[in-house]
Design a protein around this motif. Sequence first.
Motif, PDB file in Angstrom:
ATOM      1  N   GLY A 206       9.386  -3.864  -9.712  1.00 13.97           N
ATOM      2  CA  GLY A 206       8.019  -3.897  -9.461  1.00 13.97           C
ATOM      3  C   GLY A 206       7.762  -4.981  -8.278  1.00 13.97           C
ATOM      4  N   LEU A 207       8.598  -5.973  -8.172  1.00 14.21           N
ATOM      5  CA  LEU A 207       8.354  -6.863  -7.126  1.00 14.21           C
ATOM      6  C   LEU A 207       8.625  -6.163  -5.684  1.00 14.21           C
ATOM      7  CD1 LEU A 207       7.579  -9.474  -6.322  1.00 14.21           C
ATOM      8  CD2 LEU A 207      10.077 -10.328  -6.611  1.00 14.21           C
ATOM      9  N   VAL A 208       9.565  -5.219  -5.619  1.00  9.07           N
ATOM     10  CA  VAL A 208       9.915  -4.725  -4.460  1.00  9.07           C
ATOM     11  C   VAL A 208       8.708  -3.706  -4.211  1.00  9.07           C
ATOM     12  CG1 VAL A 208      11.419  -2.880  -3.278  1.00  9.07           C
ATOM     13  CG2 VAL A 208      12.313  -4.785  -4.556  1.00  9.07           C
ATOM     14  N   GLY A 209       8.248  -2.905  -5.277  1.00 11.10           N
ATOM     15  CA  GLY A 209       6.986  -2.270  -4.923  1.00 11.10           C
ATOM     16  C   GLY A 209       5.860  -2.928  -4.443  1.00 11.10           C
ATOM     17  N   ALA A 210       5.458  -3.905  -5.033  1.00 10.94           N
ATOM     18  CA  ALA A 210       4.470  -4.856  -4.733  1.00 10.94           C
ATOM     19  C   ALA A 210       4.338  -5.277  -3.423  1.00 10.94           C
ATOM     20  CB  ALA A 210       4.369  -6.028  -5.726  1.00 10.94           C
ATOM     21  N   LEU A 211       5.793  -5.475  -2.722  1.00 12.89           N
ATOM     22  CA  LEU A 211       5.950  -5.977  -1.401  1.00 12.89           C
ATOM     23  C   LEU A 211       5.655  -4.892  -0.565  1.00 12.89           C
ATOM     24  CD1 LEU A 211       7.222  -8.276   0.076  1.00 12.89           C
ATOM     25  CD2 LEU A 211       9.376  -7.109  -0.014  1.00 12.89           C
ATOM     26  N   LEU A 212       6.087  -3.672  -1.008  1.00 12.52           N
ATOM     27  CA  LEU A 212       5.617  -2.442   0.130  1.00 12.52           C
ATOM     28  C   LEU A 212       4.234  -2.295   0.235  1.00 12.52           C
ATOM     29  CD1 LEU A 212       8.377  -0.007  -1.266  1.00 12.52           C
ATOM     30  CD2 LEU A 212       8.385  -1.350   1.110  1.00 12.52           C
TER      31      LEU A 212
ATOM     32  N   MET B  63       1.943  -4.813  -0.197  1.00 13.45           N
ATOM     33  CA  MET B  63       1.473  -6.003   0.684  1.00 13.45           C
ATOM     34  C   MET B  63       1.512  -5.670   2.221  1.00 13.45           C
ATOM     35  SD  MET B  63       2.844  -9.423  -1.071  1.00 13.45           S
ATOM     36  CE  MET B  63       2.874 -10.541   0.348  1.00 13.45           C
ATOM     37  N   LEU B  64       2.812  -4.963   2.368  1.00 17.13           N
ATOM     38  CA  LEU B  64       2.940  -4.617   3.640  1.00 17.13           C
ATOM     39  C   LEU B  64       2.056  -3.541   4.386  1.00 17.13           C
ATOM     40  CD1 LEU B  64       6.874  -4.635   3.989  1.00 17.13           C
ATOM     41  CD2 LEU B  64       5.328  -6.123   5.182  1.00 17.13           C
ATOM     42  N   SER B  65       1.873  -2.619   3.557  1.00 20.23           N
ATOM     43  CA  SER B  65       1.020  -1.566   3.909  1.00 20.23           C
ATOM     44  C   SER B  65      -0.616  -2.021   3.956  1.00 20.23           C
ATOM     45  CB  SER B  65       0.839  -0.284   2.851  1.00 20.23           C
ATOM     46  OG  SER B  65       2.031  -0.118   2.132  1.00 20.23           O
ATOM     47  N   ALA B  66      -0.953  -2.940   3.130  1.00 19.99           N
ATOM     48  CA  ALA B  66      -2.219  -3.539   3.233  1.00 19.99           C
ATOM     49  C   ALA B  66      -2.413  -4.424   4.420  1.00 19.99           C
ATOM     50  CB  ALA B  66      -2.702  -4.425   2.029  1.00 19.99           C
ATOM     51  N   LEU B  67      -1.445  -5.305   4.777  1.00 23.83           N
ATOM     52  CA  LEU B  67      -1.436  -5.758   6.026  1.00 23.83           C
ATOM     53  C   LEU B  67      -1.401  -4.897   7.206  1.00 23.83           C
ATOM     54  CD1 LEU B  67       0.997  -8.857   5.356  1.00 23.83           C
ATOM     55  CD2 LEU B  67      -1.312  -8.968   6.050  1.00 23.83           C
ATOM     56  N   HIS B  68      -0.574  -3.963   7.311  1.00 18.78           N
ATOM     57  CA  HIS B  68      -0.590  -3.065   8.182  1.00 18.78           C
ATOM     58  C   HIS B  68      -1.815  -2.379   8.630  1.00 18.78           C
ATOM     59  CE1 HIS B  68       1.390  -0.073  11.134  1.00 18.78           C
ATOM     60  NE2 HIS B  68       0.457   0.614  10.484  1.00 18.78           N
ATOM     61  N   VAL B  69      -2.688  -2.180   7.422  1.00 21.09           N
ATOM     62  CA  VAL B  69      -3.936  -1.450   7.801  1.00 21.09           C
ATOM     63  C   VAL B  69      -4.870  -2.507   8.308  1.00 21.09           C
ATOM     64  CG1 VAL B  69      -5.918  -0.727   6.566  1.00 21.09           C
ATOM     65  CG2 VAL B  69      -3.674   0.148   5.827  1.00 21.09           C
ATOM     66  N   ILE B  70      -4.631  -3.782   7.713  1.00 22.99           N
ATOM     67  CA  ILE B  70      -5.798  -4.892   8.367  1.00 22.99           C
ATOM     68  C   ILE B  70      -5.469  -5.202   9.630  1.00 22.99           C
ATOM     69  CG2 ILE B  70      -6.331  -7.263   7.948  1.00 22.99           C
ATOM     70  CD1 ILE B  70      -5.884  -7.104   5.017  1.00 22.99           C
ATOM     71  N   LEU B  71      -4.089  -5.237   9.994  1.00 22.54           N
ATOM     72  CA  LEU B  71      -3.721  -5.626  11.310  1.00 22.54           C
ATOM     73  C   LEU B  71      -3.936  -4.621  12.307  1.00 22.54           C
ATOM     74  CD1 LEU B  71      -0.605  -8.000  10.823  1.00 22.54           C
ATOM     75  CD2 LEU B  71      -3.044  -8.529  11.095  1.00 22.54           C
TER      76      LEU B  71
END
Lengths: 239, 317
Positions: B161-167, B169-177
């Motif tokens: 689950g943590l690995v999934g959450a990490l992915l 998180m990364l996608s969200a940051l990618h969209v924001i940035l």
Amino acid sequence: MSENILEVRDLQASYGQVDVLRGVALEVKTGEVCVILGANGAGKTTTLRSICNMPIVSSTGTIKFAGEDISNTDTGGIVAQGMAHVPQGRGTFPELSTLENLQLGAYVRKDNEVDDDIDRWFQMFPVLKERKDQAAGSLSGGEQQMLAVSRALMSRPKLLLLDEPSLGLAPIIIEDLFATFKQINQDEGTTMLIVEQNANLALSIAQSAYVLETGSIALSGPAAQLRDDPAVQEAYLGA
Amino acid sequence: MTLFLQRIIDGLQNGAIYSVVAIPMVLIFKATTLINFAQGELAMIGAFFAFVFAVQAFSMNIILATILAMVIAALLGMGIERTMLRSFDPTDHLPVVLITLGVFYIVNAFAGDIWNYQAQANVPNLLYDLPLIGDWMQGRSSFFTSETNKLGLRIQHDSVGLVGALLIMLSALHVILNRTKMGLAFRGVSSNTEASRLVGIRVGRILSFGWGLACAFGALGAILVAPRITLQPNMMLTVLVYALAAAAFGGLDSVGGAALGGFVVGLLNSVILGYISDVDRLSSLTAAPLLFPVVLLLVVLWFKPTGLFGTKSVERV
């Protein structure tokens, strides 16, 4: 609008203990190309930086832009009022793509014609379109200068400040660039204030000129008149 | 062979934790080119906020508590930037780094005073309450379980689950940035502060935004890992060192690099220390587990200071 888009009075600036400008006064007429000539260390760059209130330099004096006093406005506010500055060393965003550089150039704009403007500068500089997804830092010097100028024009400025646009470029590229400046000035009516070491070329596209010597204006007048001035010819035109 | 596989799995499980802490650190570095030593503590306090909302005081739904804790952590980060850091010359790193060290001690002592230096019981697991996957996470499928499964391996469900959450998180940051104007401005400031001023970006506001973003995601990371590494004021002390090594490995200014770096550090740590501890005479080395990330940090800085994906500040002129 008043006849002068920019009026600078008694501009003094210093870096720490060192006085760089000692009471510079100058005027730029709406619609013209004005150049500032001067040797290294005369204070040309500092003059431009003080006009748009860039950090590091501390300056006093009054600066009126399009009739408004901007002496205490911060850089962001000055840009929003319609001044754009291409600094020495170009001021592009090396890690961002060419397209993103242009998008950031329009940061202060709120209209929806940004994409149209990007297309327009891509037409003016087709090589930028070819490189639109490339990181700006990987462009050649000439391409970066084109990008820097387009980036500045993206804010649709009334006044464009250019700090030594010829620096580090090959002579043939410099000539093209100045021809483009002239064209932009005529087509868009963008007023330009250019600091330049290449006096010959700069005077050829300018209507008025100032000569800066150790922090104050030594000479000023119509560009044609300065070009014929024996003192200017000797010092800056290599005659 | 099973032992080897297990060590790889353990390494990846720990790696996800390091990634989650390294990513916010990279965000701050991108904005300010400085290491925020208080990053771990700010994340820890964020996890405590969520704990207070969900368990200690308001019995809130953990998802709501998490969002609220992220918002408060973001405001806290922005407040620290505005009140303590803004007045300093950002190119002078020493005072700023010292301030982040000070914040580290203040936050740590503050949390210790309120919640004691003991692991909290009943720490809620955010992953268990998520829609869709929450049931599966709790259902403990026979393959992902804390006990040995039929392949003889332990793969904990919440690590998956943590690995999934990490992915996510990364996608969200990618969209924001990469897809928002604010994100573009953030990358602009990160690339050239002076040019940012010249296009009209209010640099201070963007730095605030960077701190807010980093602290919100830091809090989220801490909330996610708290059930694994226990919730207590010192929970981030060792993790921070591993995360620093992970961030340096990935290049300090690359979000994706930091995520990958976390896994690499976790893997190397688990495999190398695992085998060292098998050698009798060297087994005392494992008594100092922090030795490994520090050595890795030195090696990276010595041989490849820009890390794997970091920006070399070399340009054509």
